[in-house]
Design a protein around this motif. Structure first.
Motif, short mmCIF file in Angstrom:
data_model
loop_
_atom_site.label_atom_id
_atom_site.label_comp_id
_atom_site.label_asym_id
_atom_site.label_seq_id
_atom_site.Cartn_x
_atom_site.Cartn_y
_atom_site.Cartn_z
N THR A 82 0.87 -1.18 0.00
CA THR A 82 0.00 0.00 0.00
C THR A 82 0.91 1.23 0.00
OG1 THR A 82 -1.76 -1.13 1.19
CG2 THR A 82 -1.76 1.27 1.30
N LYS A 86 -3.91 5.08 5.57
CA LYS A 86 -5.33 5.04 5.32
C LYS A 86 -5.96 6.40 5.54
CE LYS A 86 -9.28 2.01 6.14
NZ LYS A 86 -9.79 0.86 6.92
N GLU A 124 -6.20 3.81 -4.44
CA GLU A 124 -6.15 4.39 -3.10
C GLU A 124 -6.71 5.81 -3.06
OE1 GLU A 124 -2.52 3.90 -0.83
OE2 GLU A 124 -1.88 2.26 -2.14
#
Length: 673
Positions: free
Chosen positions: A417, A421, A460
């Motif tokens: 990733t 987040k 994302e």
């Protein structure tokens, strides 16, 4: 499924080695390849191949002499930092011509390389390392033949048809032990190249290899390899004997034939004077770039003189402006140290961690981009100073720095990733930073890298569906409008399908500038891209459509009776024959032209292989579905272009990460330079 003993299909050569890398993503030979792979067409190709092999075995006539000629599409892209280079896109008839040439002469060419490769460090060998590309949903993975997890329907062969040995790039040579040892073993060094090498190669020079008497060679009538090369090179370049077309890997292979012949003559000439390779000197030639090491200045000059003398016999001349000599060791160019320093700072934006270690981290820490503040503005100033100081090397510096960014961001495909987040502000910072670097040299390969960077961030950040994120992205792109207004339109062409897919547009001033460039280029692929892009606005689309209709009308009027494919205007038929946007009248005119060519062929009972090739092309262009409608994806993809940016991402890596990433090396791959 058992992959043991699996052989690459010979038709793959059409996909892997005949198209330039610097080509619009919406143009492809793939649908034509799929058409040729049909059972009924495979038998036609087999018959053509058998006929050509039989003619070669008879040996009393030149192969590919009648009916094979067609006109390539010429266009210009940025070369280096300040110049442009003319590229050539061959017609499908030329693709079949080259395919049959390789069917007949592949062993001859590879055997020639085995015998003559005395100096070459980039020559072709049979490929024993076959890779495949499988698509699963939106992801693409690469695997070798031992993989048993994918069905045949999901597989597309990819990569170069032949392997390149011993070095795929000058960078890999300069990083090698061979280079470093030569730098210390010999006391003197020279670097030189042939001036405008591809442009200067005269196709008849290949016949001079066979018959040293230039006058006698004009009457040579046989199927010798070099006679066939001369003919094929003329066929694919509209019957011109001056220059090799630039773009396909095939051209590099054929240039290598002549260059290795020159090498072998130099080696022999030097040995007769008791100047011996590996004792007195070493030469490493990468296409037309020659690196020379010698024990003394005298030997250095003698070897240079031999290159000059034997090259001129084939009309190739050394570029005196680029000839450099000196004592070893040769030190890297001054720009490289600074660029490596900048690259290391860019690396510092990211966590350097193995996937196994990453997977053990708490979920909140599983991200590649560091959380701390990134001092981008200070780094931009350093980059600006480097670009100013090393202005002639801007392209290489831009390539190096964008490769550093892309190699880190591209780890997404390994399961990493990128961002914390719900904290994707760094994405905009990195895109702005990438476009800042790109604006110093918006070349074709750099365009692909920028688009790839954005696409890797998509899942994302959600640029496509988030109004706010899309607005931010568009603002950043608009900020660098000058790069799009100054750049070559062919270097920029992949932005058009990308912008359409992401439902964005350039500002009006930039669009006007791009339209001016398109009017100057008069190129069907550029106008096709503009037509696809302009669909976001009805008025703009109408203006572009009117321009395209007028241009096609003018081009069709230039195609006279005879060999239609020898007219450059025929490219408008290849690109627009299945376009649903142009006027019905023009569609009918193009269909009638194709039918006229086809009807003259089907009445013949004993067709020449070139006539069967033209017949196949016409059948492909005439092909319709059950409802009588032409498929929207032909040579140009007029169908749904959603997802084209993802394909672009993976193509960017086909010759970099796909082949070399696992070694942990940066790639400065430039298909031309």
């Amino acid at each position: 499924m058992n992959w043991n003993g699996l052989e690459r299909n010979k038709l793959d050569y059409i996909l892997t080695d005949l198209l330039p890398v610097e080509l619009s993503e919406l143009y492809s030979f793939r649908p034509f390849y799929d058409f040729l792979m049909k059972k009924e067409n495979q038998s036609v190709i087999a018959d053509m191949s058998e006929a050509m092999k039989k003619a070669k075995a008879e040996g009393n006539k030149i192969l590919f002499k009648s009916g094979w000629a067609s006109k390539p599409m010429k266009y210009n892209i940025l070369k280096g930092t300040n110049f442009t280079r003319e590229m050539s896109l061959i017609q499908p008839l030329s693709a079949l011509n080259i395919f049959l040439f390789m069917e007949c002469y592949q062993k001859d060419v590879l055997n020639f390389f085995e015998r003559k490769r005395c100096y070459s460090i980039r020559y072709h060998k049979k490929n024993t390392s076959l890779y495949y590309k499988a698509k699963v949903k939106k992801g693409t993975s690469y695997f070798q033949r031992q993989s048993k997890r994918a069905g045949a329907g999901a597989i597309q062969q990819t990569g170069s048809y032949f392997s390149i040995s011993p070095f795929e790039s000058i960078n890999s040579f300069a990083d090698s032990r061979v280079w470093r040892i030569a730098n210390f073993q010999y006391g003197y060094f020279a670097k030189m190249d042939y001036k405008s090498c591809f442009d200067s190669i005269y196709t008849h020079a290949y016949k001079w290899i066979v018959e040293r008497n230039v006058i006698d060679s004009k009457g040579a009538e046989n199927s010798n390899l070099f006679i066939a090369i001369d003919r094929v090179l003329q066929n694919i370049n509209g019957l011109s004997s001056n220059g090799l077309i630039v773009g396909p890997e095939f051209s590099r292979m054929i240039a290598e034939v002549l260059l290795q012949q020159i090498d072998s003559e130099i080696l022999l000439s030097l040995s007769t004077e008791n100047i011996l390779k590996e004792r007195d000197y070493l030469v490493f030639r990468y296409v037309d770039d020659v690196f020379l090491f010698a024990n003394s200045p005298d030997i250095l000059d003698k070897v240079i003189a031999k290159f000059n003398h034997h090259g001129e016999k084939y009309l190739l001349r050394l570029n005196e402006m680029k000839l450099s000599k000196g004592e070893t060791p040769l030190v890297p160019k001054s720009w490289l140290e600074k660029t490596r320093e900048l690259s290391d700072k860019i690396e510092g934006f990211f966590h350097n961690i193995k996937k196994s270690e990453y997977d053990k981290l708490p979920e909140s820490e599983q991200h590649l981009v560091k959380s701390e503040f990134i001092k981008v503005d200070r780094l931009k100033d350093e980059i600006t100073m480097a670009m100013k100081k090393y202005s002639d090397d801007r392209r290489t510096i831009v390539s190096f720095l964008l490769s550093t960014l892309l190699n880190n961001i591209g780890k997404k495909r390994l399961g990493f990733t990128l961002f914390e987040k719900n904290k994707t502000g760094k994405a905009m910072l990195l895109i702005d930073f990438a476009l800042f670097i790109y604006s110093f040299c918006p070349a074709f390969d750099q365009t692909r890298k920028i688009i790839s960077i954005i696409v890797y961030m998509e899942d994302e950040v959600n640029f496509k569906n988030s109004i706010e994120e899309k607005r931010k992205l568009k603002n950043i792109i608009d900020r660098y409008y000058f790069a799009f207004q100054r750049g070559s339109i062919f270097d920029l062409c992949d932005w058009f399908p990308f912008m359409r897919e992401y439902k964005m547009s350039f500002d009006v001033a930039t669009e006007n500038e791009l339209m001016k460039k398109a009017n100057v280029a008069m190129n069907p692929i550029i106008w096709a891209n503009l037509l696809v892009y302009s669909s976001y606005n009805k008025s703009f689309f109408g203006d572009v459509k009117k321009s395209v209709d007028n241009l096609i009308e003018t081009q069709l009027s230039q195609i006279t009776n005879g060999d239609a494919m020898l007219h450059e205007a025929f490219w408008f038929v290849l690109i627009f024959h299945n376009c649903q946007h142009i006027s019905h009248n023009l569609t009918v005119k193009m269909s009638d032209l194709i039918s006229d060519i086809y009807n003259k062929l089907i009445v013949k009972t004993n067709r020449h292989p070139s006539e069967n090739a033209v017949k196949l092309i016409c059948e492909f262009l005439q092909h319709t579905n059950a409802g009588g409608v032409k498929p929207e994806n032909s040579f140009f993809n007029w169908s749904n272009t959603n997802g084209v940016s993802a394909m672009m991402t993976y193509r960017t890596f086909q010759r970099t990460i796909f082949k070399r990433y696992q070694k942990g090396k940066y790639s400065l791959y430039a298909s031309l330079d």
